[in-house]
Write an enzyme that holds these catalytic residues in place. Sequence first.
Site, mmCIF file in Angstrom:
data_model
loop_
_atom_site.group_PDB
_atom_site.id
_atom_site.type_symbol
_atom_site.label_atom_id
_atom_site.label_comp_id
_atom_site.label_asym_id
_atom_site.label_seq_id
_atom_site.Cartn_x
_atom_site.Cartn_y
_atom_site.Cartn_z
ATOM 1 N N PHE A 11 39.983 41.615 37.198
ATOM 2 C CA PHE A 11 40.148 42.636 38.251
ATOM 3 C C PHE A 11 38.805 43.096 38.827
ATOM 4 N N LYS A 33 37.164 32.768 30.962
ATOM 5 C CA LYS A 33 38.051 31.968 30.113
ATOM 6 C C LYS A 33 39.426 31.785 30.747
ATOM 7 N N THR A 96 36.154 38.797 21.609
ATOM 8 C CA THR A 96 35.536 38.754 22.943
ATOM 9 C C THR A 96 34.556 39.905 23.150
ATOM 10 N N THR A 120 32.806 51.277 29.637
ATOM 11 C CA THR A 120 33.868 52.216 30.027
ATOM 12 C C THR A 120 33.570 53.638 29.549
ATOM 13 N N ASP A 121 34.150 54.609 30.253
ATOM 14 C CA ASP A 121 34.025 56.008 29.814
ATOM 15 C C ASP A 121 34.813 56.264 28.529
ATOM 16 N N GLU A 122 35.698 55.322 28.156
ATOM 17 C CA GLU A 122 36.530 55.542 26.968
ATOM 18 C C GLU A 122 35.714 55.574 25.680
ATOM 19 N N TYR A 147 40.609 48.953 21.514
ATOM 20 C CA TYR A 147 39.856 48.525 22.709
ATOM 21 C C TYR A 147 38.563 49.331 22.866
ATOM 22 N N SER A 148 38.683 50.655 22.904
ATOM 23 C CA SER A 148 37.481 51.448 23.206
ATOM 24 C C SER A 148 36.458 51.383 22.073
ATOM 25 N N THR A 150 35.814 48.678 20.342
ATOM 26 C CA THR A 150 35.047 47.433 20.510
ATOM 27 C C THR A 150 34.079 47.538 21.692
ATOM 28 N N LYS A 151 34.459 48.312 22.732
ATOM 29 C CA LYS A 151 33.512 48.513 23.848
ATOM 30 C C LYS A 151 32.329 49.359 23.365
ATOM 31 N N ILE A 188 48.728 51.684 37.633
ATOM 32 C CA ILE A 188 49.039 51.762 39.069
ATOM 33 C C ILE A 188 49.764 50.502 39.552
ATOM 34 N N ASP A 269 55.392 57.522 24.377
ATOM 35 C CA ASP A 269 53.958 57.715 24.619
ATOM 36 C C ASP A 269 53.151 56.610 23.928
ATOM 37 N N HIS A 273 47.071 58.312 22.404
ATOM 38 C CA HIS A 273 46.829 58.391 23.861
ATOM 39 C C HIS A 273 45.742 59.411 24.231
HETATM 40 P P1 NAD Z 1 40.472 42.335 33.229
HETATM 41 O O1 NAD Z 1 41.261 42.268 31.971
HETATM 42 O O2 NAD Z 1 41.196 42.445 34.519
HETATM 43 O O3 NAD Z 1 39.524 41.052 33.339
HETATM 44 C C1 NAD Z 1 38.833 40.545 32.238
HETATM 45 C C2 NAD Z 1 38.348 39.137 32.591
HETATM 46 O O4 NAD Z 1 37.611 38.631 31.487
HETATM 47 C C3 NAD Z 1 39.507 38.142 32.837
HETATM 48 O O5 NAD Z 1 39.240 37.361 33.976
HETATM 49 C C4 NAD Z 1 39.517 37.277 31.573
HETATM 50 O O6 NAD Z 1 39.979 35.957 31.805
HETATM 51 C C5 NAD Z 1 38.038 37.304 31.192
HETATM 52 N N1 NAD Z 1 37.836 37.048 29.762
HETATM 53 C C6 NAD Z 1 38.484 37.630 28.710
HETATM 54 N N2 NAD Z 1 38.020 37.122 27.546
HETATM 55 C C7 NAD Z 1 37.050 36.219 27.869
HETATM 56 C C8 NAD Z 1 36.200 35.380 27.102
HETATM 57 N N3 NAD Z 1 36.243 35.372 25.763
HETATM 58 N N4 NAD Z 1 35.312 34.596 27.762
HETATM 59 C C9 NAD Z 1 35.255 34.594 29.122
HETATM 60 N N5 NAD Z 1 36.056 35.359 29.897
HETATM 61 C C10 NAD Z 1 36.929 36.169 29.275
HETATM 62 O O7 NAD Z 1 39.460 43.541 33.023
HETATM 63 P P2 NAD Z 1 38.871 44.566 34.091
HETATM 64 O O8 NAD Z 1 39.781 45.714 34.196
HETATM 65 O O9 NAD Z 1 38.449 43.817 35.289
HETATM 66 O O10 NAD Z 1 37.568 45.063 33.295
HETATM 67 C C11 NAD Z 1 36.343 44.341 33.406
HETATM 68 C C12 NAD Z 1 35.274 45.050 32.609
HETATM 69 O O11 NAD Z 1 35.106 46.373 33.098
HETATM 70 C C13 NAD Z 1 35.613 45.195 31.120
HETATM 71 O O12 NAD Z 1 34.431 45.007 30.381
HETATM 72 C C14 NAD Z 1 36.092 46.627 30.992
HETATM 73 O O13 NAD Z 1 35.843 47.131 29.703
HETATM 74 C C15 NAD Z 1 35.247 47.316 32.045
HETATM 75 N N6 NAD Z 1 35.837 48.528 32.642
HETATM 76 C C16 NAD Z 1 37.081 48.497 33.172
HETATM 77 C C17 NAD Z 1 37.585 49.644 33.803
HETATM 78 C C18 NAD Z 1 38.952 49.663 34.444
HETATM 79 O O14 NAD Z 1 39.380 50.682 34.951
HETATM 80 N N7 NAD Z 1 39.685 48.554 34.486
HETATM 81 C C19 NAD Z 1 36.793 50.806 33.863
HETATM 82 C C20 NAD Z 1 35.516 50.792 33.284
HETATM 83 C C21 NAD Z 1 35.038 49.635 32.692
HETATM 84 O O1 DAU Z 2 38.702 54.688 31.716
HETATM 85 C C1 DAU Z 2 38.404 53.344 31.895
HETATM 86 C C2 DAU Z 2 39.501 52.476 31.310
HETATM 87 O O2 DAU Z 2 40.603 52.571 32.212
HETATM 88 C C3 DAU Z 2 39.092 51.009 31.124
HETATM 89 O O3 DAU Z 2 38.091 50.953 30.143
HETATM 90 C C4 DAU Z 2 40.268 50.150 30.700
HETATM 91 O O4 DAU Z 2 39.894 48.788 30.658
HETATM 92 C C5 DAU Z 2 41.383 50.321 31.723
HETATM 93 O O5 DAU Z 2 42.532 49.582 31.320
HETATM 94 C C6 DAU Z 2 41.731 51.811 31.869
HETATM 95 O O6 DAU Z 2 42.311 52.309 30.629
HETATM 96 P P1 DAU Z 2 43.599 53.282 30.620
HETATM 97 O O7 DAU Z 2 44.256 53.133 29.312
HETATM 98 O O8 DAU Z 2 43.247 54.638 31.108
HETATM 99 O O9 DAU Z 2 44.460 52.554 31.819
HETATM 100 P P2 DAU Z 2 45.994 52.170 31.956
HETATM 101 O O10 DAU Z 2 46.157 51.627 33.333
HETATM 102 O O11 DAU Z 2 46.490 51.351 30.833
HETATM 103 O O12 DAU Z 2 46.727 53.594 31.871
HETATM 104 C C7 DAU Z 2 46.353 54.680 32.720
HETATM 105 C C8 DAU Z 2 47.143 55.907 32.286
HETATM 106 O O13 DAU Z 2 48.534 55.703 32.599
HETATM 107 C C9 DAU Z 2 47.112 56.168 30.796
HETATM 108 O O14 DAU Z 2 47.120 57.572 30.586
HETATM 109 C C10 DAU Z 2 48.415 55.565 30.269
HETATM 110 C C11 DAU Z 2 49.358 55.768 31.419
HETATM 111 N N1 DAU Z 2 50.428 54.770 31.615
HETATM 112 C C12 DAU Z 2 50.106 53.449 31.582
HETATM 113 C C13 DAU Z 2 51.058 52.481 31.811
HETATM 114 C C14 DAU Z 2 50.721 51.004 31.774
HETATM 115 C C15 DAU Z 2 51.727 55.191 31.912
HETATM 116 O O15 DAU Z 2 52.029 56.415 31.963
HETATM 117 N N2 DAU Z 2 52.676 54.246 32.174
HETATM 118 C C16 DAU Z 2 52.404 52.907 32.133
HETATM 119 O O16 DAU Z 2 53.313 52.094 32.388
#
Ligand code: NAD
Ligand code: DAU
Length: 331
Positions: A11, A33, A96, A120-122, A147-148, A150-151, A188, A269, A273
């Site tokens: 993403f 990957k 990973t 991440t802020d997590e 998850y958080s 490992t980050k 979302i 829930d 959470h």
């Molecule tokens: P995502 O899950 O959409 O994408 C992760 C990508 O990494 C995928 O394309 C997957 O194929 C690739 N991948 C996974 N394991 C791999 C491996 N071993 N080798 C090579 N590629 C691999 O994740 P995202 O939401 O785009 O998040 C990207 C980064 O941003 C992450 O490090 C996440 O912790 C960080 N981040 C995400 C958010 C958020 O809101 N989504 C917020 C803050 C930080």
């Molecule tokens: O804060 C940054 C993080 O944001 C990133 O590090 C993570 O990679 C990213 O996935 C995201 O984590 P969250 O756990 O906050 O995101 P998620 O989209 O899974 O959920 C957002 C909020 O919505 C959370 O409070 C859980 C809730 N939720 C989630 C799903 C999937 C629901 O209420 N219903 C749902 O179906």
Amino acid sequence: MRLLVTGGAGFIGSNFVHYVVAHTDHHVTVLDKLTYAGNADSLKGLPEDRVELVVGDIANPALVDSLIAEADAVVHYAAESHNDNSLDDPRPFLDTNVVGTFTLLEAARRHNVRFHHVSTDEVYGDLELDDPQRFTELTPYNPSSPYSSTKAASDLLVRAWVRSFGVKATISNCSNNYGPFQHIEKFIPRQITNVLRGIRPKLYGTGENVRDWIHADDHSSAVLTILEKGVIGETYLIGADGEENNKNVVETILELMGQPRDAYDHVADRAGHDLRYAIDSTRLRTELGWQPQYRDFRSGLEATIAWYRENEAWWAADKDRVEAFYASKGQ
Ligand code: NAD
Ligand code: DAU
């Protein structure tokens, strides 16, 4: 510059690659990957002389070494990223997020290559709803989920490799992103695609949990700013003052999609959470001069809904599997 972007088919990584092509002259090699979360179609249409996709694992030392040897800088997005999956099966998160990051750091060290770690802020845990404080670069680490944690571990590896081995690294910790190309397991896009499929949106628990939303393009511009102007060894928090509770987000999605605002279900829930995230990005704004461009969450959401409506072929194949996974957990 020749950038190696790990996770560039995910993403935020794919949004970053589009942003780099549009706003710079850099060449991008994506190392991804292509797990369930990666999609080569997210890079479709980008010029072949600017963007190359290498399919492989960041935990593969020989592959990583050969790619970093050719790069001027690494921007590291690749991760297992979904909290709910980490509660179900933590192992890939260790492989990973921890071993993969270690493998990249060792190669960056050998080749003395600039490294930016996307985190991440997590890592800071969560806040009470009425806490006047927001997360800053000085907030102590207190992660809640597999998850958080490992980050957090990967951030600490980066800091240790800077201090012990002089790796030229920076770290950013960003809040929740929204925008195109986000996997439909996430909050979302799950609710948008539910409405498009005639399924009622699903809200965990009471829905009072707060997330601090930022558009993926604003995350990209912040990462580029840190890559260009950030001080080696430093951490920058990225956020756009976008706090919203989940209930309001679901209701706004329903309203924007022409449905009654209460046409959703409360479901089980998430274990452990986190209640609220909120970012103070003063440092990034004052020291590096960054500003977010997307100020209106409602119109950003509207554009995101339009993207999922127009790009059903991008997400449709995975919808049944994702919903079956959630249904098995009462979510
Ligand atoms: P995502 O899950 O959409 O994408 C992760 C990508 O990494 C995928 O394309 C997957 O194929 C690739 N991948 C996974 N394991 C791999 C491996 N071993 N080798 C090579 N590629 C691999 O994740 P995202 O939401 O785009 O998040 C990207 C980064 O941003 C992450 O490090 C996440 O912790 C960080 N981040 C995400 C958010 C958020 O809101 N989504 C917020 C803050 C930080
Ligand atoms: O804060 C940054 C993080 O944001 C990133 O590090 C993570 O990679 C990213 O996935 C995201 O984590 P969250 O756990 O906050 O995101 P998620 O989209 O899974 O959920 C957002 C909020 O919505 C959370 O409070 C859980 C809730 N939720 C989630 C799903 C999937 C629901 O209420 N219903 C749902 O179906």
